[in-house]
Design a protein around this motif. Structure first.
Motif, PDB file in Angstrom:
ATOM      1  N   LEU A 252       0.831  -1.210   0.000  1.00  0.00           N
ATOM      2  CA  LEU A 252       0.000   0.000   0.000  1.00  0.00           C
ATOM      3  C   LEU A 252       0.864   1.259   0.000  1.00  0.00           C
ATOM      4  CD1 LEU A 252      -2.906  -0.620   2.518  1.00  0.00           C
ATOM      5  CD2 LEU A 252      -3.046  -0.408   0.033  1.00  0.00           C
ATOM      6  N   PRO A 253       0.602   2.169  -0.920  1.00  0.00           N
ATOM      7  CA  PRO A 253       1.410   3.395  -0.959  1.00  0.00           C
ATOM      8  C   PRO A 253       0.862   4.438   0.019  1.00  0.00           C
ATOM      9  CG  PRO A 253      -0.114   3.355  -2.809  1.00  0.00           C
ATOM     10  CD  PRO A 253      -0.407   2.131  -1.992  1.00  0.00           C
ATOM     11  N   ILE A 254       0.789   4.056   1.290  1.00  0.00           N
ATOM     12  CA  ILE A 254       0.254   5.006   2.286  1.00  0.00           C
ATOM     13  C   ILE A 254       1.289   5.206   3.389  1.00  0.00           C
ATOM     14  CG2 ILE A 254      -2.195   4.485   1.864  1.00  0.00           C
ATOM     15  CD1 ILE A 254      -2.061   2.685   4.403  1.00  0.00           C
ATOM     16  N   PRO A 255       1.252   6.351   4.050  1.00  0.00           N
ATOM     17  CA  PRO A 255       2.209   6.575   5.133  1.00  0.00           C
ATOM     18  C   PRO A 255       2.043   5.507   6.220  1.00  0.00           C
ATOM     19  CG  PRO A 255       0.948   8.587   4.648  1.00  0.00           C
ATOM     20  CD  PRO A 255       0.349   7.499   3.838  1.00  0.00           C
ATOM     21  N   GLY A 256       3.168   4.992   6.686  1.00  0.00           N
ATOM     22  CA  GLY A 256       3.136   4.035   7.794  1.00  0.00           C
ATOM     23  C   GLY A 256       3.051   2.580   7.360  1.00  0.00           C
ATOM     24  N   ALA A 257       2.964   2.328   6.050  1.00  0.00           N
ATOM     25  CA  ALA A 257       2.811   0.939   5.586  1.00  0.00           C
ATOM     26  C   ALA A 257       4.104   0.151   5.725  1.00  0.00           C
ATOM     27  CB  ALA A 257       2.338   0.922   4.129  1.00  0.00           C
ATOM     28  N   ASP A 350      -0.405   5.196  11.648  1.00  0.00           N
ATOM     29  CA  ASP A 350       0.523   5.920  12.510  1.00  0.00           C
ATOM     30  C   ASP A 350       0.647   5.110  13.793  1.00  0.00           C
ATOM     31  OD1 ASP A 350       2.026   7.691  13.865  1.00  0.00           O
ATOM     32  OD2 ASP A 350       0.501   9.273  14.024  1.00  0.00           O
ATOM     33  N   GLY A 351       1.749   4.379  13.915  1.00  0.00           N
ATOM     34  CA  GLY A 351       1.867   3.474  15.057  1.00  0.00           C
ATOM     35  C   GLY A 351       0.721   2.482  15.004  1.00  0.00           C
ATOM     36  N   SER A 358     -13.088   7.343   5.678  1.00  0.00           N
ATOM     37  CA  SER A 358     -14.391   7.846   6.106  1.00  0.00           C
ATOM     38  C   SER A 358     -14.287   8.776   7.312  1.00  0.00           C
ATOM     39  CB  SER A 358     -15.302   6.675   6.457  1.00  0.00           C
ATOM     40  OG  SER A 358     -14.707   5.933   7.497  1.00  0.00           O
ATOM     41  N   GLY A 359     -13.104   8.858   7.898  1.00  0.00           N
ATOM     42  CA  GLY A 359     -12.929   9.813   8.990  1.00  0.00           C
ATOM     43  C   GLY A 359     -12.513   9.201  10.294  1.00  0.00           C
ATOM     44  N   GLY A 360     -12.924   7.968  10.571  1.00  0.00           N
ATOM     45  CA  GLY A 360     -12.601   7.364  11.869  1.00  0.00           C
ATOM     46  C   GLY A 360     -11.187   6.803  11.889  1.00  0.00           C
ATOM     47  N   ALA A 361     -10.906   6.080  12.938  1.00  0.00           N
ATOM     48  CA  ALA A 361      -9.607   5.414  13.046  1.00  0.00           C
ATOM     49  C   ALA A 361      -9.788   4.102  13.804  1.00  0.00           C
ATOM     50  CB  ALA A 361      -8.619   6.309  13.770  1.00  0.00           C
ATOM     51  N   LEU A 362      -8.905   3.139  13.532  1.00  0.00           N
ATOM     52  CA  LEU A 362      -8.958   1.847  14.213  1.00  0.00           C
ATOM     53  C   LEU A 362      -7.618   1.593  14.884  1.00  0.00           C
ATOM     54  CD1 LEU A 362     -10.554  -0.233  11.307  1.00  0.00           C
ATOM     55  CD2 LEU A 362     -11.710   0.431  13.436  1.00  0.00           C
ATOM     56  N   GLU A 363      -7.669   1.034  16.078  1.00  0.00           N
ATOM     57  CA  GLU A 363      -6.440   0.634  16.769  1.00  0.00           C
ATOM     58  C   GLU A 363      -6.042  -0.748  16.257  1.00  0.00           C
ATOM     59  OE1 GLU A 363      -4.544   1.941  19.579  1.00  0.00           O
ATOM     60  OE2 GLU A 363      -5.468   3.773  18.784  1.00  0.00           O
ATOM     61  N   ALA A 364      -4.763  -0.951  15.964  1.00  0.00           N
ATOM     62  CA  ALA A 364      -4.345  -2.276  15.486  1.00  0.00           C
ATOM     63  C   ALA A 364      -2.948  -2.618  15.992  1.00  0.00           C
ATOM     64  CB  ALA A 364      -4.353  -2.310  13.965  1.00  0.00           C
ATOM     65  N   ASP A 365      -2.843  -3.790  16.651  1.00  0.00           N
ATOM     66  CA  ASP A 365      -1.519  -4.272  17.056  1.00  0.00           C
ATOM     67  C   ASP A 365      -0.819  -4.917  15.870  1.00  0.00           C
ATOM     68  OD1 ASP A 365      -2.018  -3.674  19.860  1.00  0.00           O
ATOM     69  OD2 ASP A 365      -3.462  -5.319  19.754  1.00  0.00           O
ATOM     70  N   VAL A 366      -1.617  -5.419  14.954  1.00  0.00           N
ATOM     71  CA  VAL A 366      -1.052  -5.996  13.739  1.00  0.00           C
ATOM     72  C   VAL A 366      -1.975  -5.644  12.571  1.00  0.00           C
ATOM     73  CG1 VAL A 366      -2.105  -8.256  14.263  1.00  0.00           C
ATOM     74  CG2 VAL A 366      -0.280  -8.151  12.602  1.00  0.00           C
ATOM     75  N   VAL A 367      -1.358  -5.341  11.436  1.00  0.00           N
ATOM     76  CA  VAL A 367      -2.138  -5.018  10.235  1.00  0.00           C
ATOM     77  C   VAL A 367      -1.726  -6.002   9.141  1.00  0.00           C
ATOM     78  CG1 VAL A 367      -2.653  -3.271   8.479  1.00  0.00           C
ATOM     79  CG2 VAL A 367      -2.209  -2.566  10.839  1.00  0.00           C
ATOM     80  N   VAL A 368      -2.699  -6.680   8.551  1.00  0.00           N
ATOM     81  CA  VAL A 368      -2.399  -7.581   7.431  1.00  0.00           C
ATOM     82  C   VAL A 368      -2.951  -6.941   6.160  1.00  0.00           C
ATOM     83  CG1 VAL A 368      -2.710  -9.886   6.456  1.00  0.00           C
ATOM     84  CG2 VAL A 368      -2.554  -9.600   8.943  1.00  0.00           C
ATOM     85  N   VAL A 369      -2.051  -6.773   5.191  1.00  0.00           N
ATOM     86  CA  VAL A 369      -2.449  -6.139   3.938  1.00  0.00           C
ATOM     87  C   VAL A 369      -2.649  -7.233   2.889  1.00  0.00           C
ATOM     88  CG1 VAL A 369      -1.798  -4.473   2.155  1.00  0.00           C
ATOM     89  CG2 VAL A 369      -1.119  -4.084   4.539  1.00  0.00           C
ATOM     90  N   GLY A 370      -3.894  -7.390   2.436  1.00  0.00           N
ATOM     91  CA  GLY A 370      -4.193  -8.399   1.412  1.00  0.00           C
ATOM     92  C   GLY A 370      -4.971  -7.737   0.297  1.00  0.00           C
ATOM     93  N   VAL A 371      -4.250  -6.923  -0.474  1.00  0.00           N
ATOM     94  CA  VAL A 371      -4.950  -6.119  -1.493  1.00  0.00           C
ATOM     95  C   VAL A 371      -4.593  -6.561  -2.911  1.00  0.00           C
ATOM     96  CG1 VAL A 371      -5.251  -4.109  -0.005  1.00  0.00           C
ATOM     97  CG2 VAL A 371      -3.174  -4.305  -1.362  1.00  0.00           C
TER      98      VAL A 371
END
Ligand SMILES: Cc1cc2nc3c(=O)[nH]c(=O)nc-3n(C[C@H](O)[C@H](O)[C@H](O)COP(=O)(O)OP(=O)(O)OC[C@H]3O[C@@H](n4cnc5c(N)ncnc54)[C@H](O)[C@@H]3O)c2cc1C
Ligand code: FES
Length: 521
Positions: A252-257, A350-351, A358-371
């Motif tokens: 993903l070309p997004i900051p923090g990836a 961010d961390g 959509s505006g909100g945010a989610l807390e994640a200890d781990v992020v899996v990218v399957g795009v």
């Protein structure tokens, strides 16, 4: 057994639990009237054995598939072969040979005797080597680039077909070939130990005379000089070359990836890293609601982690399976506690904070990218091979370069069933292409005409898919999707291009056979 057995037939399961073989003692004899359709399940000593009727012949073969232990008694007899109900492997009833992937190992077969109207299973027939022999003018040196499904299946088939020349497999992975589909399923869920993953034990390669070089990154191909260059500076000459470099996950070309807790899932190392992160995780975000993303979501739920799935589409898997199956898959995951954020994307991580569009945010200890994935085409392009959103191959899996073949996720081939040039990302297709390429590298002219097949597993629900339908104008639903007993036919201008099914294994196999024969499905 090499996998979860939640789909074992109840009678076999019960017998296994009680540590006794299923059915009658076949050595003591059974009557022809005991058959149920083409099958009679019993045992010889402590081994489950299946009697199979094919025409006037009766054969005795292992009752379970050598892939994931599928119950062959629930499969389909086609000529003198039996096909496995789970992932459509195919075995020769006379020799036990696994003639079609995904099974690669043969099954045991027994001698059958008919006497006074009864059928007796006698001694086990010693495993014979397939009678196919590499031709005298077979090439001397074959190099395979890639240690995945296609590369491994090709190497295994070359030796099975008694290729006696030099065989080198170069893989830029540090791990030997593994059962990749398991990386998002039982292994990730924690219900399959790591020693189930290797496609073969380490000593297989030396024993079979396969020079497997790991962490060997091929950097270029000189198609004129017929040699490949490896990143350690070495070059390797070849007479035939198989390119099987697979696909790589889209990042993903997004900051923090690029943070360590944000992972893609392709290799054993990727799966291990997610498992490590999951051990301490309470919440996970999965970006992407297609096969890898949702299988990862299911496996993380099995680890009791709160899972949020974020994806731009409004229904998971709709593009491949259609709206009704998409809704079913969504509900299935929701029943297991997955929280969907559809029509949305993650714009930054961010961390531990994943910001949503959509505006909100989610807390994640781990992020899996399957795009999604991209075929690894750099080597083919640099070598000047013809490409078209994949490496262009003909029906024999030959590329435009002399002596160079391609198979698996990178290959775009002329599919005789859809009449289109297609490229798919299916384990079984990659293996079968590897096997066909192997034979053709030895000088056979075997067209690749297998009907595409894939499966996907979500909790206890397997979805099997046969054929290829990129678009359709109608989906005919037979049965009850919510009741997990259905077959969906994807039709264009009245013709069935593909079928997806849940717990309709025989119908799925019958559809495969019908498509092979160009008959109505
Ligand atoms: C987690 C996961 C689960 C899956 N589950 C399913 C499923 O349930 N059903 C299904 O049908 N399909 C599934 N798939 C898809 C399936 O695994 C692929 O279609 C299949 O692996 C493709 O085989 P391949 O040989 O083309 O590529 P791969 O198996 O990816 O192998 C490519 C190999 O090439 C090597 N390589 C690449 N570039 C180089 C280079 N320059 N030099 C040397 N080596 C190189 C790589 O290290 C790797 O060993 C899944 C995929 C993943 C990642
Ligand atoms: S269990 Fe038989 S093909 Fe997978």
């Amino acid at each position: 057994m090499a996998q979860s057995d939640f789909r074992l037939r109840e009678d076999i399961k019960m017998a296994e639990e009680q540590n006794r073989p299923a059915g009658p003692d076949l050595a003591a004899g059974v009557a022809a009237s005991d058959f149920k359709d083409d099958f009679l399940l019993g045992h010889v000593g402590d081994q489950d054995v299946l009697l199979v009727r094919s025409g006037s012949g009766i054969f005795a073969i292992d009752a379970h598939c050598s892939h994931y232990h599928g119950p062959l008694a629930d499969g389909l007899v086609v000529g003198e072969t039996v096909r496995c109900p789970w992932h459509h492997a195919c075995f020769d009833l006379r020799t036990g040979e696994a003639v079609r992937a995904p099974a690669l190992s043969p099954l045991s077969v027994w001698r059958v005797e008919q006497k006074d109207g009864r059928i007796f299973v006698r001694d086990k027939i010693e495993q014979q080597k397939p009678s196919r022999k590499a031709p005298a003018n077979a090439p001397n040196r074959i190099v395979i680039v890639g240690g995945g499904a296609a590369g491994f299946a090709a190497a295994e088939m070359l030796r099975r077909d008694q290729f006696g020349g030099e065989l080198t497999m170069l893989s830029n992975d540090a791990a030997p070939p593994v059962d990749r589909p398991n990386l998002s399923k039982d292994y990730l869920a924690g219900s399959a130990p790591e020693d189930w993953l290797p496609l073969r034990p380490d000593n297989f390669y030396a024993d079979a005379g396969i020079d497997l070089r790991l962490a060997a990154n091929v950097v270029s191909i000189d198609a004129k000089a017929r040699q490949v260059a490896v990143s350690d500076g070495k070059t390797l000459p070849y007479d035939r070359l198989l390119l099987a470099t697979g696909a790589e996950p889209v990042r993903l070309p997004i900051p923090g990836a690029d943070q360590p807790h944000v992972r893609v899932l392709r290799s054993l190392a990727d799966s291990r890293a997610i498992i490590e992160a999951a051990k301490k995780a309470k919440r996970a975000v999965v970006i992407g609601a297609s096969f890898i993303g949702l299988e990862a979501a299911a496996s993380l739920r099995a680890r009791d982690i709160e899972v949020h799935v974020v994806a731009p589409e409004l229904r998971p898997m709709e593009r491949i399976l259609g709206p009704d199956m998409g809704d079913f898959v969504r509900h299935l995951h929701e029943e297991h506690g997955v929280i969907f954020h559809l029509g949305d994307t993650v714009t930054a991580i961010d961390g531990k904070r994943a910001t949503l569009k959509s505006g909100g945010a989610l807390e994640a200890d781990v992020v899996v990218v399957g795009v999604g994935v991209r075929p690894r085409l750099t080597l083919a392009e640099q070598a000047g091979l013809a490409t078209d959103r994949g490496v262009t191959v003909n029906a024999y899996l030959e590329t435009s370069g002399p002596g160079i073949f391609a198979a698996g996720d990178i290959a775009r081939w002329p599919d005789p069933h859809s009449g289109e040039n297609i490229r798919v990302e299916h384990w079984v297709v990659a293996e079968r292409q590897g096997q066909t390429a192997a034979r053709n590298m030895l000088g056979q002219r075997e067209a690749f005409d297998a009907v595409p097949f894939f499966w996907s597993q979500h909790y206890d629900v397997p979805i099997n898919y046969v054929g290829h339908a990129e678009t359709w104008d109608e989906i005919a639903i037979d049965g009850d999707i919510a009741g997990r007993d259905c077959m969906l036919r994807y039709k264009k201008k009245g013709r069935v291009l593909a079928v997806a099914s849940i717990y309709r294994d025989v119908a799925s196999l019958q559809a495969e056979v019908a498509m092979e024969r160009n008959a109505a499905v």
